[in-house]
Design a protein around this motif. Sequence first.
Motif, PDB file in Angstrom:
ATOM      1  N   GLY A  68      -6.255 -15.736  73.524  1.00 35.75           N
ATOM      2  CA  GLY A  68      -5.460 -15.640  72.306  1.00 35.75           C
ATOM      3  C   GLY A  68      -3.965 -15.681  72.569  1.00 35.75           C
ATOM      4  O   GLY A  68      -3.189 -16.003  71.666  1.00 35.75           O
ATOM      5  N   LEU A  69      -3.543 -15.388  73.795  1.00 37.07           N
ATOM      6  CA  LEU A  69      -2.124 -15.450  74.114  1.00 37.07           C
ATOM      7  C   LEU A  69      -1.582 -16.863  73.942  1.00 37.07           C
ATOM      8  O   LEU A  69      -0.459 -17.064  73.469  1.00 37.07           O
ATOM      9  N   ALA A  70      -2.374 -17.852  74.344  1.00 38.43           N
ATOM     10  CA  ALA A  70      -1.915 -19.243  74.295  1.00 38.43           C
ATOM     11  C   ALA A  70      -1.792 -19.759  72.871  1.00 38.43           C
ATOM     12  O   ALA A  70      -1.146 -20.789  72.641  1.00 38.43           O
ATOM     13  N   ARG A  71      -2.386 -19.062  71.897  1.00 39.77           N
ATOM     14  CA  ARG A  71      -2.305 -19.501  70.503  1.00 39.77           C
ATOM     15  C   ARG A  71      -1.193 -18.792  69.746  1.00 39.77           C
ATOM     16  O   ARG A  71      -0.966 -19.069  68.564  1.00 39.77           O
ATOM     17  N   ALA A  72      -0.511 -17.881  70.410  1.00 38.48           N
ATOM     18  CA  ALA A  72       0.555 -17.125  69.757  1.00 38.48           C
ATOM     19  C   ALA A  72       1.907 -17.770  70.007  1.00 38.48           C
ATOM     20  O   ALA A  72       2.100 -18.481  70.989  1.00 38.48           O
ATOM     21  N   ARG A  73       2.839 -17.514  69.127  1.00 38.49           N
ATOM     22  CA  ARG A  73       4.204 -18.018  69.302  1.00 38.49           C
ATOM     23  C   ARG A  73       5.062 -17.036  70.080  1.00 38.49           C
ATOM     24  O   ARG A  73       6.051 -17.423  70.696  1.00 38.49           O
ATOM     25  N   THR A  74       4.704 -15.752  70.044  1.00 38.98           N
ATOM     26  CA  THR A  74       5.398 -14.745  70.840  1.00 38.98           C
ATOM     27  C   THR A  74       4.359 -13.907  71.559  1.00 38.98           C
ATOM     28  O   THR A  74       3.414 -13.413  70.934  1.00 38.98           O
ATOM     29  N   GLU A  93      -2.630 -15.640  84.650  1.00 38.54           N
ATOM     30  CA  GLU A  93      -2.930 -17.017  84.260  1.00 38.54           C
ATOM     31  C   GLU A  93      -2.810 -17.204  82.749  1.00 38.54           C
ATOM     32  O   GLU A  93      -2.310 -18.236  82.272  1.00 38.54           O
ATOM     33  N   ALA A  94      -3.239 -16.210  81.976  1.00 42.77           N
ATOM     34  CA  ALA A  94      -3.157 -16.313  80.517  1.00 42.77           C
ATOM     35  C   ALA A  94      -1.698 -16.336  80.061  1.00 42.77           C
ATOM     36  O   ALA A  94      -1.341 -17.087  79.133  1.00 42.77           O
ATOM     37  N   VAL A  95      -0.842 -15.541  80.691  1.00 42.39           N
ATOM     38  CA  VAL A  95       0.577 -15.528  80.338  1.00 42.39           C
ATOM     39  C   VAL A  95       1.226 -16.859  80.714  1.00 42.39           C
ATOM     40  O   VAL A  95       2.030 -17.414  79.950  1.00 42.39           O
ATOM     41  N   ARG A  96       0.879 -17.387  81.882  1.00 44.85           N
ATOM     42  CA  ARG A  96       1.421 -18.686  82.290  1.00 44.85           C
ATOM     43  C   ARG A  96       0.988 -19.783  81.314  1.00 44.85           C
ATOM     44  O   ARG A  96       1.803 -20.621  80.890  1.00 44.85           O
ATOM     45  N   ALA A  97      -0.281 -19.752  80.906  1.00 41.00           N
ATOM     46  CA  ALA A  97      -0.787 -20.757  79.970  1.00 41.00           C
ATOM     47  C   ALA A  97      -0.095 -20.647  78.615  1.00 41.00           C
ATOM     48  O   ALA A  97       0.203 -21.659  77.963  1.00 41.00           O
ATOM     49  N   ALA A  98       0.179 -19.428  78.175  1.00 42.06           N
ATOM     50  CA  ALA A  98       0.861 -19.231  76.900  1.00 42.06           C
ATOM     51  C   ALA A  98       2.260 -19.819  76.944  1.00 42.06           C
ATOM     52  O   ALA A  98       2.706 -20.483  75.998  1.00 42.06           O
TER      53      ALA A  98
END
Length: 321
Positions: A68-74, A93-98
């Motif tokens: 869900g991080l990658a679908r957020a704007r912030t 990895e999720a933060v990098r993908a976001a």
Amino acid sequence: MTRTISDMTSVAVAATDGMLHFELALACEVFGPAPDAVRGPWYDVSVCGTRAVRVGRFVLEPDRGLDGLARARTVIVPALADVDVDPPADLVEAVRAAHEAGARVVSLCTGAFVLAAAGLLDGLRATTHWAHTDQLATRYPRITVDPDVLYIDNGSVLTSAGKAAAMDLCLHLVRLDHGPAVANVVARRLVVPPHRAGGQAQFVTTPVPDRDGHPLSALLPWVMRRLDQPLTVEDLALQANMSSRHLARHFHAVTGTTPLQWLLAQRIRRAQELLENTDDGIDTIAAAAGMGTATTLRRHFQRTVGVPPDTYRRTFRAVTS
């Protein structure tokens, strides 16, 4: 491309075992309830994690997975309790993908270690809690770590120092997205200062002397009783019976700033109190705060608080009425 308010409404707060509940909770509090002053889209907040996570003494069930991080704007990354171990690989990895997907990624306190592990801070200035800045700089030498600021805004990547500075950065984001008046309303609701500039020093020692024998213990109250007077550094040094240079060293050790900067901050705060609690005109308030003229007060107030005195008064009168 310039983002609009509606582009920035989705906020994802990362959650993993070992995060500190204060920073996670304050992110949800700042971006969660919409203040009455907002007449348009507000933030849509979700907590993202792979499973139920232990945050401090509590167990938290996330709203959705880390994807869900990658679908957020912030994306908000709260503080980690243990920075001696590498942050979880799935979170990194999720933060990098976001970030690669275009999200604005924000770390609060030691959450900076997650951004660093993801490579998002390479070549940038960054900060974290003062107690961990040396460790961040040693582990990630490609980062320019600044231990003497509250937060740093690099555009799509932002970092903050600890606790209160994390709140400052969250309010800074609200100011960017919704303007200073709305940010001031949020700050008022949370009973925190409406704006502290990111470049202000982290206060690693008590801002007011905590013992009677300290060289400034008598001086600071003396100054506070005379804010309406045209005090100079030389006046303060004479009252403290020390040289201006010696006075400056004591001020930096105690307050993290210079005598003049501290004095200006007290004058601004006095002006804020009078704007909130009296019907006095700007000229009267300028004199009472030691600013001399309304023009001088407006210039310093705008630069420090982010809004003109009249706007500040209208905002807080609306909140308290």
